[in-house]
Motif scaffolding. Sequence first.
Motif, short mmCIF file in Angstrom:
data_model
loop_
_atom_site.label_atom_id
_atom_site.label_comp_id
_atom_site.label_asym_id
_atom_site.label_seq_id
_atom_site.Cartn_x
_atom_site.Cartn_y
_atom_site.Cartn_z
N ALA A 43 0.90 -1.28 0.11
CA ALA A 43 0.16 -0.06 0.02
C ALA A 43 0.78 1.13 -0.04
N CYS A 44 0.34 2.39 0.05
CA CYS A 44 0.96 3.62 -0.12
C CYS A 44 0.11 4.91 0.78
N GLY A 45 0.76 5.52 1.57
CA GLY A 45 0.13 6.74 2.16
C GLY A 45 -0.42 6.10 3.39
N THR A 46 -1.78 6.86 3.48
CA THR A 46 -2.73 6.42 4.52
C THR A 46 -3.07 5.05 4.32
N SER A 47 -3.30 4.43 3.43
CA SER A 47 -3.55 2.92 3.21
C SER A 47 -2.58 2.12 3.61
N TRP A 48 -1.11 2.73 3.82
CA TRP A 48 0.10 2.02 4.33
C TRP A 48 0.03 1.95 5.73
N ALA A 50 -3.63 -5.94 -1.24
CA ALA A 50 -3.16 -4.74 -1.66
C ALA A 50 -4.43 -3.86 -1.15
N VAL A 51 -3.96 -2.76 -0.63
CA VAL A 51 -4.85 -1.74 0.26
C VAL A 51 -4.87 -0.25 -0.62
N SER A 52 -6.18 0.06 -1.09
CA SER A 52 -5.80 1.12 -1.81
C SER A 52 -7.36 1.91 -1.75
N GLN A 53 -7.71 3.02 -1.42
CA GLN A 53 -8.75 3.94 -1.30
C GLN A 53 -9.25 3.90 -2.79
N SER A 54 -8.22 4.74 -3.70
CA SER A 54 -8.82 4.85 -5.25
C SER A 54 -8.75 3.54 -5.79
N GLY A 55 -7.89 2.60 -5.58
CA GLY A 55 -7.72 1.41 -6.33
C GLY A 55 -7.00 1.82 -7.62
N GLU A 56 -6.44 2.91 -7.90
CA GLU A 56 -5.59 3.17 -8.94
C GLU A 56 -4.42 3.45 -8.67
N THR A 57 -3.71 3.48 -7.49
CA THR A 57 -2.30 3.89 -7.10
C THR A 57 -1.36 3.13 -8.10
N ALA A 58 -0.60 3.61 -8.94
CA ALA A 58 0.28 2.87 -9.87
C ALA A 58 1.16 2.01 -9.10
N GLY A 90 -12.14 14.93 -0.52
CA GLY A 90 -11.14 15.52 0.27
C GLY A 90 -9.76 14.85 0.03
N VAL A 91 -8.57 15.65 -0.44
CA VAL A 91 -7.41 14.93 -0.65
C VAL A 91 -6.86 14.34 0.37
N ALA A 92 -6.75 14.64 1.67
CA ALA A 92 -6.35 14.01 2.66
C ALA A 92 -7.58 12.77 3.23
N SER A 93 -7.19 11.64 3.14
CA SER A 93 -8.07 10.67 3.48
C SER A 93 -8.46 10.46 4.95
N THR A 94 -9.54 10.27 5.06
CA THR A 94 -10.24 10.11 6.43
C THR A 94 -11.05 9.05 6.70
N LYS A 112 0.53 17.25 8.24
CA LYS A 112 1.39 17.68 7.12
C LYS A 112 0.82 18.03 5.99
N GLU A 113 -0.16 17.11 5.47
CA GLU A 113 -0.85 17.28 4.04
C GLU A 113 -1.47 18.61 4.05
N ILE A 114 -2.48 18.87 5.13
CA ILE A 114 -3.42 20.10 4.80
C ILE A 114 -2.82 21.40 5.35
N LEU A 136 -0.41 18.24 -3.92
CA LEU A 136 -1.09 16.81 -3.82
C LEU A 136 -2.07 16.53 -4.86
N ALA A 137 -2.16 15.13 -4.85
CA ALA A 137 -3.44 14.76 -5.68
C ALA A 137 -3.99 13.49 -5.00
N LYS A 138 -5.08 13.03 -5.06
CA LYS A 138 -5.72 12.18 -4.43
C LYS A 138 -5.43 10.76 -4.96
N SER A 139 -5.19 10.61 -6.32
CA SER A 139 -5.20 9.24 -6.81
C SER A 139 -3.86 9.49 -7.68
N VAL A 140 -2.89 8.91 -7.25
CA VAL A 140 -1.51 8.79 -7.78
C VAL A 140 -0.94 7.93 -8.73
N THR A 141 -1.50 8.11 -9.83
CA THR A 141 -1.46 7.13 -11.08
C THR A 141 -0.20 6.98 -11.71
C1 G6P Z 1 -2.10 9.85 -2.22
C2 G6P Z 1 -3.34 10.32 -1.43
C3 G6P Z 1 -3.25 9.88 0.07
C4 G6P Z 1 -3.26 8.11 -0.18
C5 G6P Z 1 -2.27 7.53 -1.15
C6 G6P Z 1 -2.56 6.37 -1.60
O1 G6P Z 1 -0.95 9.99 -1.80
O2 G6P Z 1 -2.99 11.66 -1.31
O3 G6P Z 1 -4.19 10.32 0.73
O4 G6P Z 1 -3.28 7.68 1.06
O5 G6P Z 1 -2.10 8.39 -2.37
O6 G6P Z 1 -3.98 6.22 -2.17
P1 G6P Z 1 -4.70 5.04 -2.36
O7 G6P Z 1 -5.93 5.47 -3.22
O8 G6P Z 1 -4.10 3.91 -2.92
O9 G6P Z 1 -5.10 4.60 -0.94
#
Ligand code: G6P
Length: 614
Positions: A305-310, A351-359, A403-407, A493-495, A607-612
């Motif tokens: 995972a990445c970011g908050t999902s990590w 695999a943990v991902s909010q967006s389901g698109e993190t590259a 919101g870009v910051a995941s809650t 940090k993010e916001i 920042l961007a919410k979905s990091v593809t």
């Molecule tokens: C970006 C977002 C974060 C998110 C991370 C992982 O950095 O700004 O909020 O935690 O991607 O994204 P995902 O969609 O895979 O959970």
Amino acid sequence: MCGIVGYVGERQARPIIIKGLHRLEYRGYDSAGVALVGKGGQIDLYKCKGKVDDLEHFLEGKDTTSTIGIGHTRWATHGEPNDANAHPHFSQSGRLALIHNGIIENFRVLKDALISHGFSFRSSTDSEVLVNLIEYIQDTNECTLEEAVRIALQQVVGAYAIAVIERGNARRIIAARQSSPMAIGIGEGEYFLSSDAASIIDYTQEFVYLNDGEVAVIEKGKPLQIKNLFGEASKVDIQKLEMSISQLEKGGYPHFMLKEIHEQPDTIVDCIRGRVNPETREIILSGVLDNKDKFLKAGRIIFVACGTSWHASLIGEHLIENLCRIPVEVEYASEFRYRNPIIRPDDVVIAVSQSGETADTLAAIEIAKRCGAFVYGICNVIGSSIARATDSGTYIHVGPEIGVASTKAFTGQVTVMAMLALVIGKLRGTIDMDYYHQVAGALLELPETIRKALESAPAVEKLASIFTYAHNFIYLGRGYNYPTALEGALKLKEISYIHAEGLPAAEMKHGPIALIDAEMPTVVIATLDHTYEKTVSNIEEIKARGGKIIAVISEGDTQLRKRADFCLEVPSTAECLMPIVSIIPLQLLAYYIATNKGRNVDQPRNLAKSVTVE
Ligand code: G6P
């Protein structure tokens, strides 16, 4: 990153595209643009630095009559955010206009080749290279746009979702995808195109999600055609997406982030609905039960995972090791994919991902699959690339997070991980069934527990005004709440753009305590759990050095009330669910500090919410 919208049909394209772009701004917001095929068949292109609002101002008074168009909101990768680098991009002759989300990795080689054929460039983007490559191929091969796109993409290395329109053709958009999302909405005699189906849910609920390596010919009045890069037809698989428009609006809150924080009692109801039986307190996760053998024989679980999902995955590690006695590793997807990791066929990769698109997470899944591991997904966005790439999984069902910051995605992810650990623990016989039912009961009460935690909002707001001008923060926690500390620090940090560091509380004395003085606030999660007394000692160590303590404490804890400088009370729940509750005041603290500083909390800088992109 970057948001793409397109329309072809009988309606005016501009308002549809602008509305869609507003909804996609979470994907990037440093410039925006739109290209329309005008009345005379010419392509009218409007783009500017700034947000979609700036584009709207720019369009005021312009004749944009057109029933076909493509639009883009950008998160810069190649070239600074300015007018020239904004999308769409014209080809050299102006015959084609293209929008692109992703990165063309071999753009330099392609650009040099095009320069040698007499092309020149107006922007520093990789995307302009692609539109010129398509034009060059179309001219030299005398082929259709669709063929030229397919041939061009065979030469491209990298990630893309693209849409291209052509001068003189007000009926057709060509779109393609590789590692960046693209959904095609099917209407009555009209088609929509978007990086995220939710952005066009006002117009249709029927979507086709392009797969990697597919090219779509989207033509008004004709059935949708999807082919691979070699022209072979693919199946057109129409899926229904049910979602209400109100989920995409602020509902009276000043920011999506605040709305999403306050939605958490309801999102947890949606997350556990149909999964935790209120009568029997039995938990059903079909994704696990349908693949029992994989979890029964799992030698190891690896979270990627990445970011908050990590951060949520770090809590998953505690849960699964505690309740299922399976060794767990938690990996940053970006590190995992390039590290030649050891993956065995009896590993389960989650695999943990909010967006389901993190590259990076998608790439990690591909590696795991190649090595024969079973891959399970924990995603929010229905039909997303990761949801489709995994062998099985569980949606967190918390609704669109804008919101870009995941809650709410964080609390949903941890809730799913708790259910997962309980189900696997029961399957493997590693969990005491009384404890299982006790935690299941706590899960059922969780919405109410979170509602109570949210009552601290006015107290948090007051506290935030005291610390708005601090330059640094330390966040501490232990056990289940060490990841909560990391997540609390990340939110800030993010916001707010204030530097914040999350640490395991006991690590302070191994170096970071040197930072402590009256100017360095320390936020400590010190709820009543099995490490409580140890955490209290860590607080004493900081206080002895003149540090200011903001403690997140359990309701009724009188000891820390006396010791800490400031306290935020949270209600109690099962220890393993505590992060879902203790993160609430930390989300609020970050929110109020950021708004006090006048930050754009929904769209923080850079920042961007979905990091593809990688
Ligand atoms: C970006 C977002 C974060 C998110 C991370 C992982 O950095 O700004 O909020 O935690 O991607 O994204 P995902 O969609 O895979 O959970």
